[in-house]
Write a protein that holds these residues in place. Structure first.
Motif, short mmCIF file in Angstrom:
data_model
loop_
_atom_site.label_atom_id
_atom_site.label_comp_id
_atom_site.label_asym_id
_atom_site.label_seq_id
_atom_site.Cartn_x
_atom_site.Cartn_y
_atom_site.Cartn_z
N LEU A 20 36.52 37.54 36.44
CA LEU A 20 35.65 37.96 35.16
C LEU A 20 35.91 37.54 34.15
O LEU A 20 37.44 37.58 33.83
N LYS A 21 35.33 36.71 33.19
CA LYS A 21 35.74 36.08 32.00
C LYS A 21 35.25 36.91 31.04
O LYS A 21 33.88 36.99 30.71
N GLY A 22 36.29 37.48 30.07
CA GLY A 22 35.86 38.04 28.69
C GLY A 22 35.91 37.32 27.80
O GLY A 22 36.47 35.76 27.80
N MET A 23 36.17 37.46 26.46
CA MET A 23 36.08 36.96 25.20
C MET A 23 37.72 36.55 25.40
O MET A 23 38.02 35.43 24.84
N ASN A 24 38.73 37.14 25.55
CA ASN A 24 40.10 37.16 25.41
C ASN A 24 40.99 37.19 26.75
O ASN A 24 42.10 37.13 26.56
N ARG A 25 40.24 37.63 27.78
CA ARG A 25 40.93 37.86 29.03
C ARG A 25 40.32 37.44 30.34
O ARG A 25 38.88 37.64 30.39
N ILE A 26 41.02 37.09 31.37
CA ILE A 26 40.69 36.65 32.44
C ILE A 26 40.85 37.83 33.64
O ILE A 26 41.97 38.08 33.72
N ARG A 27 40.07 38.56 34.16
CA ARG A 27 40.39 39.51 35.27
C ARG A 27 40.07 38.94 36.60
O ARG A 27 39.20 38.34 37.13
N LEU A 28 41.11 38.79 37.78
CA LEU A 28 41.04 38.68 39.02
C LEU A 28 40.85 40.05 39.74
O LEU A 28 41.88 41.00 39.85
N VAL A 29 39.70 40.10 40.41
CA VAL A 29 39.59 41.59 41.03
C VAL A 29 39.11 41.26 42.58
O VAL A 29 38.86 40.10 43.11
N GLY A 30 39.24 42.19 43.32
CA GLY A 30 38.83 42.12 44.67
C GLY A 30 39.94 41.73 45.79
O GLY A 30 41.08 42.26 45.36
N TYR A 31 39.58 41.00 46.43
CA TYR A 31 40.75 40.62 47.61
C TYR A 31 40.86 39.17 47.72
O TYR A 31 39.82 38.35 47.46
N ALA A 32 41.75 38.57 47.92
CA ALA A 32 42.24 37.23 48.49
C ALA A 32 42.40 37.11 50.01
O ALA A 32 43.39 38.11 50.24
N PRO A 33 42.40 36.20 50.82
CA PRO A 33 42.76 36.11 52.03
C PRO A 33 44.02 35.83 52.44
O PRO A 33 44.53 36.12 53.33
#
Length: 701
Positions: A350-363
């Motif tokens: 998720l890309k906001g104006m000043n931050r990136i969020r990594l959410v959910g799961y990775a394998p």
């Protein structure tokens, strides 16, 4: 009468004869007594003593192991027939405490050291040593010292027992100290080691005890060890270092998996790393095993492996944290722990104006790390909030990395946006940085998606611009379209109108899509484009709701007509600034040139009419203005105008009437442009034709 003098002379020879007889008879007697004494001493087990005879008097010598042995020898010898007296000159052997003996082997060299209780024991020991192996060399036998203090039991037998064990090893030592037996060395293989341990611990001669079993097991490389969780316990296999490692390891198992039954299949072996470090590494591995039902951990020299499936996220997080706390000197060479399974498997960037969020799961951890690398590369200096967890149940790691890398690449073209995955499908939403970026994202989403993923939905919006500008410029090079348009439908319609309105003029499109268009923009742009088509050259520019039009009209009346049309047809809210010049009258042409000019223009486009009507279509004003300008350049010519009726209305009087009405409508438009009505003859019917340029015909007279 006795003749004594003669008799005395005979005594001397007789005495000599007696002495000779006694001398020669004594030696055999003494020899026979000595032989009988040796036999007796051997029979009673006291061969350490020796007897010599002077006549029938025995002289006893030797070093006795005890006073009791001296008494025994004297008593037994004195009772032997033929013995008159026994002169006991025996002594006691020096007593040694402890009474020690060693056998040292180094290949084919065997050395004997220490004390023996008797010559018989020494002979037996030396013989056993020489029979240890072919070509063996025995030394030290001449330096063995007889002494008192020998322990009870078969001393020579226990030494021979030790020699037999040494025969199984290429090198080693057996030490006997009083009644304590010790053995050390290195077994050539595990079979020998096992046999030695069993034999020494179970078959040691009676009266002796095992003080030290220091036989080293074989050296192994790599030094491997493993612990595996089973349904009802823990299976330990592989090798374990010497010392107290086994006890410490079993305690560690009980601490890590309380109540588990332990199946111990460990073997002692040499070759382990430092024992303390090894135990710390094993305890570390067992601690992780406690979090993995059905898991397995192992050591191979200084490499640690952990594998299994975490039962929940708490266990997995603890295991992941433990990866950063490996004991010093060891490395975690294999971490094959499967995270918990989740459904549905979702993930997002998720890309906001000043931050990136990594959410959910990775394998996997590696997949997550590659995603983080891709984000940092795409958005340098932007804060990244990592809320992603590792889980099973999703796409393969390679496919996941390929898909999210694609998503991150698209997010790099958006001002803000979200890339969200659901299994092997994803959605992309957001606002593009600019029109070029919007086009690139749109094209990428229509192409092949990496990793076998598919696009479930897409809502990528063009950039929002303000003021919203749009321009159309007509000059000698053609028509240039610039600025922004709100969507592809408006864009395509305007280009289609431009190609039909501008009589084959080249269209150079440098416009791009963007949000922010005022309401009614598409209709306003279409109206402006049609009026621009009436000019010889000019420009239309929109600034939000304000329309600016400049250029050169083909005749004076066109200026007012254009102003009227714009005012009447622009959507509500739009205003117009009009600055138009009028082109000078065209150079006069002869009739032939005029006819050709009219025909060339009609070949590009012709006037259109409303269906089943004589009313001119709004899109016809451009071509009609250019046709009127040509006619203006033929001041001496009379123009006959004929028109074609719609095919569906053809037939009889109705067909002729529509044709005539359409011809008069064209003549009226020319008259409004300032052309004398006397020069215009309208009412003829044109030949059947489908193309717009063939539906009206002009004949120059």
């Amino acid at each position: 009468m006795c003749r004594w003098q003669a008799w005395w002379k005979g005594l001397v020879p007789l005495a000599l004869l007696a002495l000779v007889a006694v001398f020669f008879a004594r030696a055999p007697l003494e020899g026979a007594l000595a032989d009988r004494a040796d036999d007796l001493l051997n029979e009673i087990g006291e061969s350490w003593a020796r007897a010599s005879f002077d006549g029938r008097d025995a002289q006893l010598v030797g070093e006795a192991l005890s006073e009791e042995a001296r008494v025994k020898v004297r008593s037994e010898l004195s009772r032997m027939s033929g013995v008159r007296i026994v002169d006991d000159r025996t002594t006691l052997l020096p007593e040694r405490r402890p009474f020690t003996f060693s056998v040292i082997r180094d290949g084919l060299n065997v050395r004997l050291e220490g004390y023996v209780p008797s010559r018989y024991a020494r002979t037996r020991i030396v013989e056993a040593a020489r029979n240890m192996a072919p070509d063996v060399k025995v030394s030290g036998d001449d330096g063995l010292v007889r002494a008192r203090g020998v322990p009870a039991g078969d001393f020579a037998g226990v030494v021979a027992f030790g020699i037999d064990q040494l025969a199984r090893m290429p090198a080693g030592r057996v030490t006997i100290s009083d009644d304590s037996f010790s053995i050390e060395g290195r077994a050539p293989d595990f079979t020998t080691y096992d046999a030695l341990e069993v034999t020494v611990r179970t078959d040691l001669p009676v009266d002796f005890k095992l003080a030290r079993f220091a036989v080293l097991p074989p050296t192994v490389s790599p030094f491997i060890w493993s612990a595996e969780r089973e349904d009802d316990g823990v299976l330990l296999a592989g090798y374990i270092p010497l010392g107290d490692a086994r006890r410490a390891l079993l305690d560690a198992v009980r601490g890590a998996v309380p109540g588990a039954a332990i199946s111990d299949q460990l073997r002692l072996a040499d070759g382990a790393p430092n024992a303390d470090g090894w135990l710390k590494a094993a305890a570390y591995a067992l601690q992780q095993l406690g979090r993995l039902p059905g898991g397995k951990v192992g050591l191979s020299d200084t490499s640690i492996s952990i594998e299994g499936r975490a039962p929940d996220f708490a266990a997995y997080d603890a295991l992941a944290a433990a990866r950063r706390a490996v004991p010093e000197g060891y490395t975690l060479a294999r971490f094959a722990v499967e995270p918990p399974t989740v459904a549905p498997f979702t993930f997002g960037v998720l890309k906001g104006m000043n931050r990136i969020r990594l959410v959910g799961y990775a394998p996997s951890e590696d997949a997550k790390r590659l995603l983080q690398d891709a984000v940092r590369a795409a958005f340098p200096g932007t804060a990244v909030s990592d809320e992603m967890r590792i889980a099973s149940g999703g796409p393969p790691a390679e496919a996941f990395v390929a898909a999210v890398s694609f998503g991150v690449s698209q997010l790099g073209k958006l001002r803000t946006g979200e890339f969200r995955g659901y299994g092997t499908a994803f959605s992309l939403t957001g606002e593009a940085l600019d029109s070029v970026a919007f086009g690139a994202v749109s094209a990428a989403l229509k192409g092949e998606i990496p990793g076998g993923f598919k696009v479930s939905s897409s809502d990528v919006r063009p950039p929002l611009v303000s003021p919203y500008v749009f321009g159309l410029r007509r000059d000698a090079d053609g028509l240039t379209v610039s600025g922004f348009y709100p969507d592809a439908a408006v864009h395509d319609h305007l280009l289609q109108e431009a190609r039909s309105q501008f009589l084959g003029t080249p269209v150079n499109d440098v416009s791009s899509i963007a949000f922010g268009a005022p309401e009614g923009f598409g209709r306003a742009a279409e109206v402006a484009l049609r009026e621009l088509a009436r000019l010889d050259n000019g420009e239309v520019r929109f600034d939000d709701l304000k329309l600016h039009m400049t250029g050169t009209a083909l005749f004076p009346s066109a200026v007012d007509s254009i102003r009227t049309v714009l005012a009447a047809n622009l959507p509500k809210g739009f205003s117009v600034e009009l600055a138009l010049d009028v082109a000078p009258p065209p150079a006069p042409m002869d009739g032939r040139s005029c006819q050709k000019a009219l025909a060339d223009t009609l070949a590009k486009a012709g006037p259109l009419f409303a269906p089943a009507s004589a009313a001119l279509a709004p899109g016809s004003h451009g071509v009609l203005d250019h046709l009127a300008a040509i006619v203006t350049g033929c001041p001496e010519a009379t123009i006959e105008i004929a028109a074609h009726a719609d095919a569906q209305e053809s037939g009889g009087d109705t067909d002729n009437a529509q044709s005539a009405a359409r011809a008069r409508a064209v003549a009226d438009y020319f008259a409004q442009a300032g052309i004398s009505a006397q020069r215009l003859l309208a009412g003829g019917s044109a030949a059947d034709a489908a193309a717009p340029g063939e539906r009206v015909q002009f004949i120059v007279r």
